[in-house]
Design an enzyme around this catalytic site. Sequence first.
Site, PDB file in Angstrom:
ATOM      1  N   GLY A  65       0.814  -1.213   0.000  1.00 33.10           N
ATOM      2  CA  GLY A  65       0.000   0.000   0.000  1.00 33.10           C
ATOM      3  C   GLY A  65       0.852   1.270   0.000  1.00 33.10           C
ATOM      4  O   GLY A  65       0.727   2.121  -0.882  1.00 33.10           O
ATOM      5  N   GLU A  84       0.417   5.794   7.589  1.00 32.86           N
ATOM      6  CA  GLU A  84       1.815   6.154   7.272  1.00 32.86           C
ATOM      7  C   GLU A  84       2.219   7.409   8.038  1.00 32.86           C
ATOM      8  O   GLU A  84       3.337   7.518   8.525  1.00 32.86           O
ATOM      9  CB  GLU A  84       2.012   6.352   5.765  1.00 32.86           C
ATOM     10  CG  GLU A  84       1.579   5.183   4.889  1.00 32.86           C
ATOM     11  CD  GLU A  84       2.095   3.825   5.320  1.00 32.86           C
ATOM     12  OE1 GLU A  84       3.153   3.749   5.966  1.00 32.86           O
ATOM     13  OE2 GLU A  84       1.406   2.822   5.048  1.00 32.86           O
TER      14      GLU A  84
HETATM   15  N1  B3K Z   1       5.940  -0.349   6.741  1.00 34.58           N
HETATM   16  C1  B3K Z   1       5.425  -0.578   5.428  1.00 34.58           C
HETATM   17  C2  B3K Z   1       5.448  -2.006   5.002  1.00 34.58           C
HETATM   18  C3  B3K Z   1       6.739  -2.460   4.458  1.00 34.58           C
HETATM   19  C4  B3K Z   1       6.578  -3.844   3.884  1.00 34.58           C
HETATM   20  C5  B3K Z   1       7.880  -4.415   3.463  1.00 34.58           C
HETATM   21  N2  B3K Z   1       7.695  -5.714   2.867  1.00 34.58           N
HETATM   22  C6  B3K Z   1       4.043  -0.063   5.270  1.00 34.58           C
HETATM   23  C7  B3K Z   1       3.268   0.068   6.510  1.00 34.58           C
HETATM   24  O1  B3K Z   1       3.002  -0.863   7.236  1.00 34.58           O
HETATM   25  O2  B3K Z   1       2.941   1.166   6.833  1.00 34.58           O
HETATM   26 ZN    ZN Z   2       2.645   0.268   8.965  1.00 38.16          ZN
END
Ligand code: B3K
Ligand code: ZN
Length: 852
Positions: free
Chosen positions: A254, A291
């Site tokens: 996403g 995010e």
């Molecule tokens: N932290 C990222 C996800 C990263 C995935 C790597 N395979 C998005 C989220 O959880 O906000």
């Molecule tokens: Zn996350």
Amino acid sequence: MRDATPQTIYLSDYQPFGYLVDEVALTFDLDPHQTRVKSRIAFRPNPDAADSRFFLHGEDLKLISAQIDGRSVTPEVTETGLTCDVPDGPFIWEAEVEIDPKRNTALEGLYMSNGMYCTQCEAEGFRKITYYPDRPDVMSVFTVTINGPHPVLLSNGNPVAQGPNHAEWHDPWPKPAYLFALVAGDLVAHSDRFTTMSGREVDLNLYVRPGDEGKCAFGMEALKASMKWDEEVYGREYDLDLFNIVAVDDFNMGAMENKGLNIFNSAAVLASPETSTDDNFERIEAIIAHEYFHNWTGNRITCRDWFQLCLKEGLTVYRDSQFTSDMRSAPVKRISDVIDLRSRQFAEDQGPLAHPVRPESFQEINNFYTATVYEKGAEVIGMLKTLVGDEAYAKALDLYFERHDGDAATIEDWLKVFEDTTGRDLTQFKRWYSQAGTPHLAVTEAWDAGKGVLTLSFTQHTPPSVATPDPAPQVLPIAVGLVGPDGSEVAPTRILEMTEAQQSFVFDGLDERPVASILRGFSAPVVLEHDQSKQERLHLLAHDSDAFNRWEAGRTLARQSLLDTILLSSAPDAAWLDALDLLLTDETLEPAFRALMLGLPSHAELASTLHTKGHTPDPAAIHEAIETTRDAMAHRFADVLGQLYARHMVDAPYRPDAEQSGKRALTNAALSLLTRVQGPDRAEGQYAQADNMTQQLSALGTLVRTGHGDKALSDFETRWQNDRLVMDKWFGLQVSQASPDDATEVAQRLTEHADFNWKNPNRFRAVFGSLAMHHAGFHHVSGKGYTLLAEWLMRLDPVNPQTTARMCSAFQTWRRYDAARQAKIEVELDRMLAQPGLSRDTREMLSRIREA
Ligand code: B3K
Ligand code: ZN
């Protein structure tokens, strides 16, 4: 990466890195095939580390030169990194490497998408950019110089210099390499500003490809709302002068929370009423919030190692669900989250991929960005909050931010702030982080009419799994309400704290026997086994003041009715339908809630329930039962649905808010049922008149499902052929709405379409994610669904291991099914496992699934 002898990494082996990094300076000279990356890194020995080996991760890098304190060195380079003799004290490491972003189809590290450069470094992508200690506990301040012929050159932090073909960025906040980001391209910005709680001005930009400017406004509003909410609810203020978001078409998930430079899958940020559905809007709002919230829960406080992933993900999912509840309807959000949890996380817990919220070993960490880590991780936080109360939760969070700002923290650190603020011992609670499996919670009632006492006796039992062969009792907060015979609340909701395998709780002073409403708000992620009579469930469905349990009562009745249809060929339960009839016309209930009441347990949920009850699910019989039930609902409610459709059809200009989208959810649910009895006219009318994607797509789905969709499908294609996000819907819908017999052929035919760009994860998922989700189609008795998916996964694996590995989970429930289906799946699993050069990602997933 490809690795013949994959290594297993264990939480118990954690060791701090031998060096600290004081500063990092990176210079990028961009070129599609020959990007040069120069690094200058200030290292010094880590006084807390026992091991002083100097190992820098690095993969697919061409080392051009390396120096230590200005003197050339020749490190020992392997496929995974390099080692080198280094001085005893502080030193400067400098290196130049060459990388090939254009050939990087794995979309990890620095890669190209539609001519633009972008990065994805979490979890371990930075090592594909330069040699570095690519682990989350190594945090440093980054300065980045970008040279390249692109109007927009972005990195983390604040800009320090901008010139033609040149930009310099400085991020003052120490961060691990997984939060590094770079973007370069011909992009346009939708800009705005935000004034923080302390009065600082922050510039906000949403960068998109020219042509997408009209799809930015909603995302920007969601960002501002998130910033405000985090200030008001968690006291968290943004900490840079600038916050940038960039939309990218080729992205494995996403979005990504890189410091000050979030990168988003275009599907998770671009929105307009004409091209996005209400669900898209809600998801976009939630992902933007998620995010953004990572800025504190993830970035300012990060994870010590990848085993602690739930520390940032569980908490951030919990925070984004609180945000959505505040922005929209809290009960509707809770019900939707539980539907999602049951379908994705419970399935994971029931099969060979079961793992604790904090796993203890892995081969490829990308395989652990799971529903268990994210969604069950969030449930665990919700339980903690229920147990300590809202006030103590707020205090603990304040302490967490104060104590751990700038840290790479652990679950132990997290629990300690709760222990310190509340004085509670969370030793047993911690099992939620270390044990796999969904607890089953059984309850029986004993009513003593003479004394007016109701005793609830609970038993908890977690089915053993490979990850947790011998589960111990967990702490379960069980929210219980009592509903009187007249429908009133007898006493306020009480939180029972269950800690033993068996425990009883007494409710006294009761005049009459009440109906127990157990696990209100789904206060613990368990399977509840409560042998209530149909009468009692109907009573809760009619009266429960807890919206979740009201819905749950209906859901349980629906599930039972479907199980009876599947196992005994009974007609759908008339008493349940009668009760539903009353609810549908109850205008005091919000339309979104009523739309949820019209929903049925999914095919997959029924398969899981049947399996739990010791039956072998037959996907065709499940499909049949759902169809029969839907037909019965359509006949039974035809008049009511017609009235609801007319009453709640939205005339006002489109808004993606909870109120309007709830109405559209209800009218679309009505449309889908009505078409079963009235034919396609109404859906054709809605398709023709819709001025928004929600109504257009829903009408199209109904038409395709009922076999009347050809004309509308080709009209839709003509109208939207230049909009890649809408075309993803067109691809996906044809598979998801196909009959079980046709789903595989439809998917196969779509792969021959000129616009089937299978290297684009969104497009691949549109077709094959939809096939995998089409329970009766994917599990078609012929096995053709398995074969087609396996073929395409093997084609994708060398190109994009991460997306391939993720989609292998379509096979995770294979042991539930009959011997013939299992044999067919086994052939495909073995065929895939025998594929030469299989990626580490996919090999790990397939081996875990195969070993079941
Ligand atoms: N932290 C990222 C996800 C990263 C995935 C790597 N395979 C998005 C989220 O959880 O906000
Ligand atoms: Zn996350």
